[in-house]
Motif scaffolding. Structure first.
Motif, PDB file in Angstrom:
ATOM      1  N   THR A   1     -16.486  20.955  30.916  1.00 28.70           N
ATOM      2  CA  THR A   1     -15.114  20.809  31.399  1.00 28.70           C
ATOM      3  C   THR A   1     -14.164  20.466  30.256  1.00 28.70           C
TER       4      THR A   1
ATOM      5  N   ALA B   1     -11.088  22.689  28.788  1.00 24.50           N
ATOM      6  CA  ALA B   1      -9.730  22.134  28.640  1.00 24.50           C
ATOM      7  C   ALA B   1      -9.210  22.343  27.225  1.00 24.50           C
TER       8      ALA B   1
ATOM      9  N   TYR C   1      -7.899  27.698  34.658  1.00 23.19           N
ATOM     10  CA  TYR C   1      -6.525  27.227  34.488  1.00 23.19           C
ATOM     11  C   TYR C   1      -5.508  28.292  34.875  1.00 23.19           C
TER      12      TYR C   1
ATOM     13  N   HIS D   1      -5.102  22.911  35.828  1.00 16.69           N
ATOM     14  CA  HIS D   1      -6.472  23.187  36.237  1.00 16.69           C
ATOM     15  C   HIS D   1      -6.475  23.604  37.701  1.00 16.69           C
TER      16      HIS D   1
ATOM     17  N   LYS E   1      -5.327  17.855  37.168  1.00 10.10           N
ATOM     18  CA  LYS E   1      -5.079  17.650  35.753  1.00 10.10           C
ATOM     19  C   LYS E   1      -4.289  18.809  35.191  1.00 10.10           C
ATOM     20  N   TRP E   2      -3.424  18.542  34.223  1.00 11.23           N
ATOM     21  CA  TRP E   2      -2.635  19.608  33.613  1.00 11.23           C
ATOM     22  C   TRP E   2      -2.139  19.183  32.247  1.00 11.23           C
TER      23      TRP E   2
ATOM     24  N   CYS F   1      -0.739  15.382  28.333  1.00 11.60           N
ATOM     25  CA  CYS F   1      -1.899  15.612  29.179  1.00 11.60           C
ATOM     26  C   CYS F   1      -1.767  14.662  30.354  1.00 11.60           C
TER      27      CYS F   1
ATOM     28  N   HIS G   1      -2.560  13.564  34.621  1.00 14.68           N
ATOM     29  CA  HIS G   1      -3.487  13.632  35.736  1.00 14.68           C
ATOM     30  C   HIS G   1      -2.990  12.690  36.814  1.00 14.68           C
TER      31      HIS G   1
ATOM     32  N   ILE H   1     -10.838  13.911  30.786  1.00 14.17           N
ATOM     33  CA  ILE H   1     -10.451  15.096  30.013  1.00 14.17           C
ATOM     34  C   ILE H   1      -9.339  14.734  29.028  1.00 14.17           C
ATOM     35  N   CYS H   2      -8.314  14.033  29.506  1.00 16.45           N
ATOM     36  CA  CYS H   2      -7.181  13.698  28.638  1.00 16.45           C
ATOM     37  C   CYS H   2      -7.598  12.808  27.476  1.00 16.45           C
TER      38      CYS H   2
END
Length: 149
Positions: free
Chosen positions: A36, A40, A93, A107, A112-113, A125, A127, A137-138
């Protein structure tokens, strides 16, 4: 004699199967997290390439374009037009240009984006609050210099 040996071999094989099963059960979540985060990072790298192309497009035409097909890049994913909404949809994405010159890389399954502010050259980043996957992830993705054209 043969029966005693056969039972021990079965016991050894069963023990090995159990050990391998535990190894897979413990390693699989870590593998998924790594996968993941790698996805990302690729999404952010593509977002960076789109940000550079958008900056070039703006210098030539005076404005950003929501249609990524006009940027002159070899796009890895199809651009989907649905009414006035234009997005590039990849496997994990979705990329779209928001108002104010913000390129959103969102995503599909996780809350999350990435927001790449094209005018400022910054990356955020984000979420949802309490999203463990989003914060993970961030914290792992390298944001240094991501949107500097």
């Amino acid at each position: 004699m043969v029966l005693g040996q056969r039972g021990s071999i079965h016991t050894i094989v069963l023990g090995l199967v159990i050990i391998v099963g535990f190894g897979i059960a413990l390693g699989w979540p870590q593998y998924q997290k790594h996968k993941t985060v790698a996805s990302a990072q690729r999404a952010l790298d593509l977002g960076k390439a789109l940000a550079f192309a958008e900056a070039t497009y703006k210098t030539q035409h005076g404005a950003y374009t929501p249609d990524f097909a006009q940027l002159g890049l070899a796009l890895p994913c199809p651009v989907v037009r649905d009414g006035d909404k234009i997005e590039m949809e990849c496997s994990d994405y979705v990329y779209r240009l928001e108002e104010g010159g913000v390129l959103r890389v969102q995503h599909k399954g996780l809350p999350k984006w990435f927001d790449l502010d094209l005018a400022k050259g910054s990356v955020d980043c984000s979420h949802e609050d309490g999203s463990i996957a989003g914060s993970h992830i961030c914290s792992r993705v390298d944001l240094t210099g991501a949107a500097q054209p």
